[in-house]
Scaffold this motif. Structure first.
Motif, short mmCIF file in Angstrom:
data_model
loop_
_atom_site.label_atom_id
_atom_site.label_comp_id
_atom_site.label_asym_id
_atom_site.label_seq_id
_atom_site.Cartn_x
_atom_site.Cartn_y
_atom_site.Cartn_z
N MET A 1 -8.91 -11.84 -3.37
CA MET A 1 -8.76 -12.08 -1.92
C MET A 1 -9.59 -13.26 -1.43
SD MET A 1 -10.82 -8.98 0.01
CE MET A 1 -9.94 -7.62 -0.69
N ILE B 1 -4.71 -6.52 7.65
CA ILE B 1 -5.77 -7.02 8.54
C ILE B 1 -6.37 -8.30 7.95
CG2 ILE B 1 -8.05 -6.53 9.55
CD1 ILE B 1 -5.96 -4.76 10.76
N ILE B 2 -6.67 -8.24 6.67
CA ILE B 2 -7.32 -9.38 6.01
C ILE B 2 -6.40 -10.60 6.05
CG2 ILE B 2 -8.23 -10.23 3.79
CD1 ILE B 2 -9.07 -7.29 3.21
N LYS B 3 -5.15 -10.40 5.76
CA LYS B 3 -4.19 -11.51 5.74
C LYS B 3 -3.95 -12.04 7.16
CE LYS B 3 -1.95 -10.15 1.45
NZ LYS B 3 -0.86 -9.38 0.84
N GLU C 1 -2.52 -5.72 -3.83
CA GLU C 1 -1.99 -6.38 -2.63
C GLU C 1 -2.22 -7.89 -2.65
OE1 GLU C 1 -0.33 -5.14 0.02
OE2 GLU C 1 -0.30 -3.09 -0.80
N PHE C 2 -3.23 -8.33 -3.40
CA PHE C 2 -3.57 -9.77 -3.42
C PHE C 2 -3.18 -10.43 -4.73
CE2 PHE C 2 -6.26 -8.02 -0.09
CZ PHE C 2 -6.03 -8.93 0.93
N ILE D 1 -14.64 -3.51 8.22
CA ILE D 1 -13.72 -2.53 7.63
C ILE D 1 -14.51 -1.73 6.60
CG2 ILE D 1 -11.52 -2.17 6.45
CD1 ILE D 1 -10.78 -5.09 7.16
N ILE E 1 -14.85 -11.21 8.46
CA ILE E 1 -14.56 -9.85 7.99
C ILE E 1 -15.67 -9.38 7.04
CG2 ILE E 1 -12.94 -8.31 6.80
CD1 ILE E 1 -10.70 -10.20 7.40
N LEU F 1 -15.84 -14.20 4.52
CA LEU F 1 -15.20 -12.95 4.07
C LEU F 1 -16.12 -12.33 3.02
CD1 LEU F 1 -12.77 -10.97 3.92
CD2 LEU F 1 -11.75 -12.51 2.24
N TYR G 1 -12.33 -0.81 11.60
CA TYR G 1 -11.29 -0.12 10.84
C TYR G 1 -11.96 0.72 9.76
CZ TYR G 1 -8.39 -3.66 13.07
OH TYR G 1 -7.78 -4.46 13.99
N ALA H 1 -5.11 -4.68 3.68
CA ALA H 1 -4.68 -6.02 3.28
C ALA H 1 -4.03 -6.77 4.44
CB ALA H 1 -3.71 -5.92 2.10
N LEU I 1 -5.81 -2.12 -3.42
CA LEU I 1 -6.08 -3.32 -2.62
C LEU I 1 -5.98 -4.58 -3.47
CD1 LEU I 1 -6.93 -4.20 0.26
CD2 LEU I 1 -9.32 -3.99 -0.46
#
Ligand SMILES: Cc1cc2nc3c(=O)[nH]c(=O)nc-3n(C[C@H](O)[C@H](O)[C@H](O)COP(=O)(O)OP(=O)(O)OC[C@H]3O[C@@H](n4cnc5c(N)ncnc54)[C@H](O)[C@@H]3O)c2cc1C
Lengths: 316, 262
Positions: A226, B253-255, A314-315, A282, A259, A202, A298, B251, A311
């Motif tokens: 993340m 997609i990543i998860k 989100e983590f 992405i 990713i 990642l 994406y 997020a 973002l």
């Protein structure tokens, strides 16, 4: 029509795998011109190297035995004499650190047109190539008379090949040693530090869009949240903000993560060359026309300074 | 030591490009110095600063518009600038690398530099070929993709950046052309004093008739058929919405792929 001449690329006894795409381009052009495809290999033990590229579609492989290390003066002298001997319809080479180092000189010396960094080659009633300009935002279709020298972008043409039985013909050329004014002394590899981005699954990759060194903090905290490794495009390394071993791309490291998150990276060809083996790409970029989107699965068109903090949340 | 640095002006990368089949609409561009040339200029100035009796002359093939950019090079420490332009070039959609080299070669023969620096490429033309074509045109030696340059006597020791993190260490005999790669140095900003002084420095303009008795020799052997937008067969899914909504979709997609504790 006289043959197409393809110059095989190799370094320290190993064929550059991109040579196979170049051979495909050359064979296709020779078919369009209804002529033979010839290859030249200049280096140490060229007959041995010739075995590796003796593929279907190649008529003759010309070999010239010289030093192990690349030397543009020897290349220019050898290819010029071969040019005068077989009068090829065109010469093809890769648009790499090697091809761009001798082809422009060869074109001047032979006084033929130079068509750099071709991503497509066609011949119907004239020679035409496609060339990208303005950071890959524009394409130019260029035409020139034959013979021309074309440098071909790596990674564009297919590399599948079938074994062939080209005849291998050693060249009998005498090199003017007095005209050799360039000498390779050594090669060095970028040392890998505490992180190896080539094994990361990642990657959070940052480009010039980050604007300022202080803003890297945002990248590192998001990456940490993340569980990503931080990599970058070239300008970040040029500015000294990250070490060279974090640079993704043609002159940096080729990566293959699950990713690849590209943040504020435009997607220059030399950058794309390093991310093609990523499973999912992405991209976040404020320019909807940024070429990175042509390589992405994406995309977010927007300001990274608005999207990254969200973002990060989100983590958390 | 006399150093010639060949520099070019480019539109910035995030400019929107408007074009017809055969020409680019330049009016909506923001122009600046080509990124690679920033480093070539810095390298030239650094060499001149550490070598007695040196001067740095810049040469640019460009219309009058470029003078603002050229003045920035003078402000950074270039001694004198030359700008070459000719009505013959007005009608061309671009100047191909061999034609650039032929034009620059004439300038080289009038000013007789010991070394010539150029950028590796221009971000607009992307030929990546002018430096080496020029070297062959004037009979100089050359080294490309240079990320370290040390002169000693009539030899230069260079580091060349190849692919995949491999560097080549090589030696080249002077006189030579060096194509400079980004990152070789830290380009300076022009000082206020430099910007003031730049107004007084010489910016000579030359046309083809100043360079040759036979301006017909400056012909391009490459024709533009047409410009077009790049085509792509890539399928991409864009995330729309507010930044927060966009971030949430990224997020997911990543998860979903098993990262970030998802
Ligand atoms: C021989 C050679 C080898 C090279 N090797 C490499 C290599 O290995 N790796 C590499 O990366 N490059 C390499 N390059 C350089 C390459 O050509 C590009 O110059 C470089 O990749 C550009 O980096 P970038 O995308 O970060 O910067 P830019 O092209 O300047 O792009 C910055 C992007 O950020 C976006 N942006 C700006 N602000 C924001 C914001 N607030 N929010 C969102 N987006 C924003 C812009 O829209 C733009 O698309 C090489 C070049 C040459 C000639």
């Amino acid at each position: 029509m006289s043959p197409i001449l393809i110059i095989a690329e190799h370094r320290q006894g190993i064929i550059n795998p991109d040579t196979f795409g170049l051979l495909t381009a050359g064979i296709e052009l020779s078919t369009a011109l209804d002529t033979e495809a010839h290859v030249a290999i200049i280096g140490k033990d060229p007959e041995k190297l010739a075995q590796d590229i003796n593929i279907d579609g190649i008529h003759t492989i010309h070999t010239f035995s010289t030093s192990l290390t690349y030397n543009h003066d020897i290349y220019v002298q050898t290819i010029s004499s071969l040019f005068n001997k077989i009068k090829p319809s065109s010469i093809l080479s890769l648009h790499t650190s090697t091809g761009t180092d001798y082809c422009p000189a060869l074109a001047s010396i032979l006084d033929v047109p130079l068509l750099p960094d071709a991503i497509a080659i066609n011949y119907t009633d004239q020679l035409e190539i496609l060339h990208e300009m303005y950071s890959s935002k524009l394409q130019a279709k260029l035409a020139s008379p034959l013979p021309a020298i074309i440098t071909v972008r790596a990674g564009v043409w297919p590399t599948e090949t079938a074994p062939g039985n080209a005849s291998i013909e050693p060249l009998n050329i005498s090199i003017n040693e007095d005209a050799i004014n360039f000498k390779v002394k050594d090669y060095e590899e970028t040392p890998i530090g505490d992180v190896d981005i080539s094994t990361s699954d990642l990657l959070l990759s940052v480009g010039r869009g980050i604007g300022d060194e202080a803003n890297l903090e945002l990248i590192f905290s998001t990456a940490e949240a993340m569980g990503a490794t931080v990599s970058s495009s070239r300008p970040i390394v040029d500015a000294g903000w990250l070490p060279k071993d974090r640079q993704v791309g043609q002159s940096g490291t080729k990566v293959s993560p699950s990713i690849y998150l590209a943040i504020g990276i435009s997607g220059a060809v030399q950058h794309i060359a390093g991310i093609k083996n990523s499973k999912v790409i992405i991209s976040i970029n404020k320019d909807p026309k940024a070429p990175i989107f042509d390589a992405s699965d994406y995309g977010v068109v927007g300001d990274l300074f608005e999207i990254l903090p969200a973002l990060l949340e989100e983590f958390r | 030591m006399r150093i010639l640095v060949a520099i070019t002006e480019v539109a910035t990368p995030d400019d929107t490009i408007e074009f017809s089949d055969k020409s680019i609409t330049e009016s909506n561009f923001t122009y600046g110095l080509n990124e690679w040339d920033e480093y070539a200029i810095e390298e030239a100035i650094q060499i001149s600063e550490s070598t007695a009796n040196s001067d740095v002359i810049s040469v640019t093939i460009a219309p009058p518009r470029a003078e603002k950019t050229i003045r920035m090079a003078l402000a950074k420490g270039v001694t004198k600038a030359i700008r070459v332009w000719d009505p013959q070039l007005e009608s061309l959609p671009f100047v191909d690398p061999r034609l650039k080299a032929k034009i620059l070669a004439k300038v080289v023969s009038t000013i007789s530099p010991d070394i010539i620096l150029t950028g590796v490429q221009s971000s607009n033309d992307c030929w990546g070929s002018t430096g080496v074509a020029l070297a062959a045109e004037v009979g100089f030696n050359w080294a490309t993709l240079v990320t370290d340059l040390e002169l000693s006597g009539d030899v230069a020791h260079v580091r060349r950046e190849l692919e995949n993190g491999v560097d080549e260490l090589a030696e080249v005999t002077l006189p030579a052309v060096f194509t400079i790669q980004t990152g070789i140095n830290e380009p300076r900003y022009a000082s206020l004093r430099g910007i003031k002084q730049a107004q007084q420095k010489e910016l000579e303009t030359l046309s083809f008739s100043d360079l040759s008795t036979d301006p017909e020799e400056f012909q391009s052997n490459i024709n533009l058929i047409e410009f077009s937008l790049p085509t792509s067969d890539n399928t991409i899914q864009y995330f729309e919405g507010t930044p927060k909504e966009q971030a949430a979709q990224v997020a997911t997609i990543i998860k979903d792929l098993g990262f970030g504790g998802g």
